[in-house]
Design a protein around this motif. Structure first.
Motif, mmCIF file in Angstrom:
data_model
loop_
_atom_site.group_PDB
_atom_site.id
_atom_site.type_symbol
_atom_site.label_atom_id
_atom_site.label_comp_id
_atom_site.label_asym_id
_atom_site.label_seq_id
_atom_site.Cartn_x
_atom_site.Cartn_y
_atom_site.Cartn_z
ATOM 1 N N VAL A 141 91.640 18.562 16.387
ATOM 2 C CA VAL A 141 90.473 19.167 17.019
ATOM 3 C C VAL A 141 90.037 18.227 18.136
ATOM 4 O O VAL A 141 89.767 17.049 17.897
ATOM 5 C CB VAL A 141 89.330 19.378 16.006
ATOM 6 C CG1 VAL A 141 88.104 19.946 16.684
ATOM 7 C CG2 VAL A 141 89.790 20.281 14.873
ATOM 8 N N LYS A 142 89.992 18.742 19.361
ATOM 9 C CA LYS A 142 89.620 17.927 20.518
ATOM 10 C C LYS A 142 88.223 17.353 20.330
ATOM 11 O O LYS A 142 87.294 18.065 19.966
ATOM 12 C CB LYS A 142 89.667 18.783 21.781
ATOM 13 C CG LYS A 142 89.450 18.004 23.051
ATOM 14 C CD LYS A 142 89.652 18.873 24.255
ATOM 15 C CE LYS A 142 89.511 18.064 25.521
ATOM 16 N NZ LYS A 142 89.774 18.890 26.712
ATOM 17 N N GLY A 143 88.109 16.044 20.546
ATOM 18 C CA GLY A 143 86.821 15.369 20.421
ATOM 19 C C GLY A 143 86.415 15.036 19.002
ATOM 20 O O GLY A 143 85.317 14.551 18.772
ATOM 21 N N ALA A 144 87.276 15.298 18.030
ATOM 22 C CA ALA A 144 86.974 15.004 16.627
ATOM 23 C C ALA A 144 88.080 14.124 16.055
ATOM 24 O O ALA A 144 89.124 13.935 16.670
ATOM 25 C CB ALA A 144 86.846 16.292 15.826
ATOM 26 N N SER A 145 87.850 13.617 14.864
ATOM 27 C CA SER A 145 88.841 12.730 14.245
ATOM 28 C C SER A 145 89.777 13.456 13.284
ATOM 29 O O SER A 145 90.717 12.859 12.785
ATOM 30 C CB SER A 145 88.134 11.598 13.495
ATOM 31 O OG SER A 145 87.312 12.138 12.474
ATOM 32 N N ASN A 146 89.527 14.744 13.023
ATOM 33 C CA ASN A 146 90.378 15.436 12.057
ATOM 34 C C ASN A 146 91.590 16.081 12.726
ATOM 35 O O ASN A 146 91.538 16.520 13.867
ATOM 36 C CB ASN A 146 89.584 16.461 11.244
ATOM 37 C CG ASN A 146 88.956 17.551 12.092
ATOM 38 O OD1 ASN A 146 88.474 17.298 13.181
ATOM 39 N ND2 ASN A 146 88.963 18.756 11.576
ATOM 40 N N GLY A 147 92.673 16.087 11.992
ATOM 41 C CA GLY A 147 93.909 16.678 12.467
ATOM 42 C C GLY A 147 94.895 16.823 11.337
ATOM 43 O O GLY A 147 94.625 16.436 10.193
#
Length: 75
Positions: free
Chosen positions: A42-48
């Motif tokens: 997710v752009k701008g977030a730490s989750n992936g």
């Protein structure tokens, strides 16, 4: 590379009611073959996450989030 995304709402987290958006999808190449191990975040977030052997992925994201897909050898 092609990404197909589906969004569904999940309503339970550790016994509590909580509204979350679960995003699922499939990443395929130009021949329709699954892309194994592609990074999805997710752009701008730490989750992936990464895609499985069938090119499928699932992660939680807020409405309006932008997904970034990366894989060595694809641009």
């Amino acid at each position: 590379m092609k990404v197909i995304v589906n969004r569904s709402k999940k309503l339970h987290v550790a016994g509590m009611l909580c509204l979350r958006n679960k995003v699922t999808g499939v990443v395929t190449d130009s021949k329709g073959e699954p892309v194994i191990g592609a990074g999805i975040r997710v752009k701008g977030a730490s989750n992936g996450t990464i895609t499985d052997v069938n090119g499928k992925f699932a992660l939680n994201a807020k409405d309006g989030s932008v997904l970034v897909v990366s894989f060595m050898g694809f641009t």
